[in-house]
Design a protein around this motif. Structure first.
Motif, PDB file in Angstrom:
ATOM      1  N   GLU A   1       2.483  24.606  -0.361  1.00  0.00           N
ATOM      2  CA  GLU A   1       3.463  24.131   1.232  1.00  0.00           C
ATOM      3  C   GLU A   1       3.679  22.517   0.780  1.00  0.00           C
ATOM      4  O   GLU A   1       5.080  22.225   1.105  1.00  0.00           O
ATOM      5  CB  GLU A   1       3.357  24.213   2.743  1.00  0.00           C
ATOM      6  N   THR A   2       2.555  21.499  -0.140  1.00  0.00           N
ATOM      7  CA  THR A   2       3.482  20.276  -0.453  1.00  0.00           C
ATOM      8  C   THR A   2       4.344  20.246  -1.125  1.00  0.00           C
ATOM      9  O   THR A   2       4.838  21.018  -2.428  1.00  0.00           O
ATOM     10  CB  THR A   2       2.249  19.856  -0.874  1.00  0.00           C
ATOM     11  N   ALA A   3       5.194  19.133  -1.077  1.00  0.00           N
ATOM     12  CA  ALA A   3       6.819  18.746  -3.129  1.00  0.00           C
ATOM     13  C   ALA A   3       5.618  19.346  -4.002  1.00  0.00           C
ATOM     14  O   ALA A   3       6.278  19.699  -4.793  1.00  0.00           O
ATOM     15  CB  ALA A   3       6.800  17.675  -2.645  1.00  0.00           C
ATOM     16  N   THR A   4       4.343  18.617  -4.340  1.00  0.00           N
ATOM     17  CA  THR A   4       3.400  18.932  -5.174  1.00  0.00           C
ATOM     18  C   THR A   4       3.341  20.323  -5.649  1.00  0.00           C
ATOM     19  O   THR A   4       3.553  20.633  -7.042  1.00  0.00           O
ATOM     20  CB  THR A   4       2.162  18.275  -5.044  1.00  0.00           C
TER      21      THR A   4
ATOM     22  N   ASP B   1       7.906  21.346 -18.670  1.00  0.00           N
ATOM     23  CA  ASP B   1       6.956  21.170 -18.968  1.00  0.00           C
ATOM     24  C   ASP B   1       5.635  20.267 -18.898  1.00  0.00           C
ATOM     25  O   ASP B   1       4.686  21.186 -18.787  1.00  0.00           O
ATOM     26  CB  ASP B   1       7.470  20.900 -21.081  1.00  0.00           C
ATOM     27  N   VAL B   2       6.344  18.718 -18.027  1.00  0.00           N
ATOM     28  CA  VAL B   2       5.171  18.363 -18.067  1.00  0.00           C
ATOM     29  C   VAL B   2       4.291  18.531 -17.092  1.00  0.00           C
ATOM     30  O   VAL B   2       3.335  18.547 -16.823  1.00  0.00           O
ATOM     31  CB  VAL B   2       6.024  17.073 -17.815  1.00  0.00           C
ATOM     32  N   VAL B   3       5.457  18.604 -15.689  1.00  0.00           N
ATOM     33  CA  VAL B   3       4.648  18.764 -14.314  1.00  0.00           C
ATOM     34  C   VAL B   3       3.335  20.245 -14.149  1.00  0.00           C
ATOM     35  O   VAL B   3       2.858  20.695 -13.702  1.00  0.00           O
ATOM     36  CB  VAL B   3       5.901  19.377 -13.472  1.00  0.00           C
ATOM     37  N   TYR B   4       4.519  21.159 -15.270  1.00  0.00           N
ATOM     38  CA  TYR B   4       3.357  22.713 -15.686  1.00  0.00           C
ATOM     39  C   TYR B   4       1.898  22.185 -15.940  1.00  0.00           C
ATOM     40  O   TYR B   4       1.279  22.902 -15.789  1.00  0.00           O
ATOM     41  CB  TYR B   4       4.342  23.073 -16.313  1.00  0.00           C
TER      42      TYR B   4
ATOM     43  N   GLY C   1       0.633  -1.050  -0.153  1.00  0.00           N
ATOM     44  CA  GLY C   1      -0.142   0.018  -0.022  1.00  0.00           C
ATOM     45  C   GLY C   1       0.898   1.536   0.084  1.00  0.00           C
ATOM     46  O   GLY C   1       0.463   2.339  -0.183  1.00  0.00           O
ATOM     47  N   ALA C   2       2.019   1.337  -0.212  1.00  0.00           N
ATOM     48  CA  ALA C   2       3.588   2.202  -0.013  1.00  0.00           C
ATOM     49  C   ALA C   2       3.030   3.112  -1.144  1.00  0.00           C
ATOM     50  O   ALA C   2       2.889   2.381  -2.283  1.00  0.00           O
ATOM     51  CB  ALA C   2       4.407   2.103   0.724  1.00  0.00           C
ATOM     52  N   LYS C   3       3.196   4.427  -1.141  1.00  0.00           N
ATOM     53  CA  LYS C   3       3.074   5.394  -2.060  1.00  0.00           C
ATOM     54  C   LYS C   3       4.715   5.668  -2.075  1.00  0.00           C
ATOM     55  O   LYS C   3       5.282   5.844  -1.336  1.00  0.00           O
ATOM     56  CB  LYS C   3       1.913   6.270  -2.239  1.00  0.00           C
ATOM     57  N   THR C   4       4.452   6.292  -3.178  1.00  0.00           N
ATOM     58  CA  THR C   4       5.978   7.009  -3.731  1.00  0.00           C
ATOM     59  C   THR C   4       6.041   8.385  -2.993  1.00  0.00           C
ATOM     60  O   THR C   4       5.000   8.796  -3.508  1.00  0.00           O
ATOM     61  CB  THR C   4       6.672   6.691  -5.293  1.00  0.00           C
ATOM     62  N   VAL C   5       6.732   8.199  -2.128  1.00  0.00           N
ATOM     63  CA  VAL C   5       6.608  10.412  -1.987  1.00  0.00           C
ATOM     64  C   VAL C   5       7.679  11.202  -2.719  1.00  0.00           C
ATOM     65  O   VAL C   5       8.411  10.874  -3.312  1.00  0.00           O
ATOM     66  CB  VAL C   5       7.335  10.091  -0.677  1.00  0.00           C
ATOM     67  N   GLU C   6       6.362  12.005  -3.621  1.00  0.00           N
ATOM     68  CA  GLU C   6       7.557  12.826  -4.425  1.00  0.00           C
ATOM     69  C   GLU C   6       8.452  13.601  -3.650  1.00  0.00           C
ATOM     70  O   GLU C   6       7.897  14.461  -2.732  1.00  0.00           O
ATOM     71  CB  GLU C   6       5.993  13.670  -5.276  1.00  0.00           C
ATOM     72  N   GLN C   7       9.113  14.032  -4.038  1.00  0.00           N
ATOM     73  CA  GLN C   7      10.263  15.436  -3.452  1.00  0.00           C
ATOM     74  C   GLN C   7      10.252  16.155  -4.522  1.00  0.00           C
ATOM     75  O   GLN C   7      10.161  16.681  -5.524  1.00  0.00           O
ATOM     76  CB  GLN C   7      11.581  14.610  -3.543  1.00  0.00           C
ATOM     77  N   ALA C   8      10.505  17.305  -3.778  1.00  0.00           N
ATOM     78  CA  ALA C   8      10.246  18.813  -4.257  1.00  0.00           C
ATOM     79  C   ALA C   8      11.488  19.318  -4.908  1.00  0.00           C
ATOM     80  O   ALA C   8      12.612  18.788  -4.387  1.00  0.00           O
ATOM     81  CB  ALA C   8      10.269  20.014  -3.288  1.00  0.00           C
TER      82      ALA C   8
ATOM     83  N   ILE D   1       4.742  22.868  -4.912  1.00  0.00           N
ATOM     84  CA  ILE D   1       6.617  23.696  -4.864  1.00  0.00           C
ATOM     85  C   ILE D   1       7.132  22.990  -6.048  1.00  0.00           C
ATOM     86  O   ILE D   1       7.397  23.963  -6.715  1.00  0.00           O
ATOM     87  CB  ILE D   1       7.511  23.492  -3.549  1.00  0.00           C
ATOM     88  N   ASN D   2       6.546  22.044  -6.784  1.00  0.00           N
ATOM     89  CA  ASN D   2       7.264  21.960  -7.453  1.00  0.00           C
ATOM     90  C   ASN D   2       6.409  22.291  -9.250  1.00  0.00           C
ATOM     91  O   ASN D   2       7.071  22.915  -9.895  1.00  0.00           O
ATOM     92  CB  ASN D   2       6.602  19.871  -8.107  1.00  0.00           C
ATOM     93  N   CYS D   3       4.928  22.712  -8.382  1.00  0.00           N
ATOM     94  CA  CYS D   3       4.068  23.423  -9.317  1.00  0.00           C
ATOM     95  C   CYS D   3       4.869  24.846  -9.823  1.00  0.00           C
ATOM     96  O   CYS D   3       5.173  25.533 -10.936  1.00  0.00           O
ATOM     97  CB  CYS D   3       3.010  23.336  -8.735  1.00  0.00           C
ATOM     98  N   LYS D   4       5.523  25.288  -8.334  1.00  0.00           N
ATOM     99  CA  LYS D   4       5.290  26.484  -8.616  1.00  0.00           C
ATOM    100  C   LYS D   4       7.084  26.976  -9.214  1.00  0.00           C
ATOM    101  O   LYS D   4       7.417  27.976 -10.087  1.00  0.00           O
ATOM    102  CB  LYS D   4       5.719  27.542  -7.145  1.00  0.00           C
ATOM    103  N   ASN D   5       7.761  25.855  -8.585  1.00  0.00           N
ATOM    104  CA  ASN D   5       9.224  25.820  -9.130  1.00  0.00           C
ATOM    105  C   ASN D   5       9.138  25.548 -10.646  1.00  0.00           C
ATOM    106  O   ASN D   5      10.257  26.317 -12.143  1.00  0.00           O
ATOM    107  CB  ASN D   5      10.347  24.950  -8.690  1.00  0.00           C
ATOM    108  N   ALA D   6       8.654  24.580 -11.696  1.00  0.00           N
ATOM    109  CA  ALA D   6       8.612  24.401 -12.897  1.00  0.00           C
ATOM    110  C   ALA D   6       7.737  25.314 -14.019  1.00  0.00           C
ATOM    111  O   ALA D   6       7.875  25.340 -14.749  1.00  0.00           O
ATOM    112  CB  ALA D   6       7.346  22.789 -13.285  1.00  0.00           C
ATOM    113  N   SER D   7       6.607  26.112 -12.838  1.00  0.00           N
ATOM    114  CA  SER D   7       6.290  27.130 -13.780  1.00  0.00           C
ATOM    115  C   SER D   7       7.378  28.333 -13.607  1.00  0.00           C
ATOM    116  O   SER D   7       7.708  28.753 -15.023  1.00  0.00           O
ATOM    117  CB  SER D   7       5.680  27.615 -12.674  1.00  0.00           C
TER     118      SER D   7
END
Length: 98
Positions: free
Chosen positions: A65-68, A38-41, A17-24, A70-76
């Motif tokens: 404030e989650t990894a997702t 581009d894919v993340v954006y 049941g473990a999910k992969t943890v996304e890292q920022a 933060i990734n959205c902000k940084n990719a954008s």
């Protein structure tokens, strides 16, 4: 014997049941890997239109404030910075003609 069987079963269930943890990832990372940015954006834009739009303001702030988030902000930002660099180069090339 029973205890070890219970522990083994719990570990097995946890692993299944473990999910992969996304890292920022940093802005510098996305600046280097623009295709991934581009894919993340694109995923983030879809998320903004659907899931994020139904969240309360406090949930939305917490999401950023989650990894997702933060990734959205940084990719954008990486994509925006690259677009600006391309625009600047285009303007410099055009000015060089005169």
């Amino acid at each position: 014997m029973k205890l070890s069987l219970v522990v083994a079963t719990l570990l097995l269930l946890a692993a299944c049941g473990a999910k992969t943890v996304e890292q920022a990832k940093s802005l510098a990372y996305y600046a280097e890997y623009l295709a991934e940015a581009d894919v993340v954006y694109a995923k983030c834009e879809a998320m903004v239109q659907h899931e994020l739009s139904t969240m309360s303001p406090s949930q939305r702030l917490a999401w950023f404030e989650t990894a997702t988030g933060i990734n959205c902000k940084n990719a954008s930002q990486a994509r925006s910075d690259e677009n600006y660099k391309a625009y600047q180069k285009k303007m410099q090339d055009a000015a060089g003609k005169y």
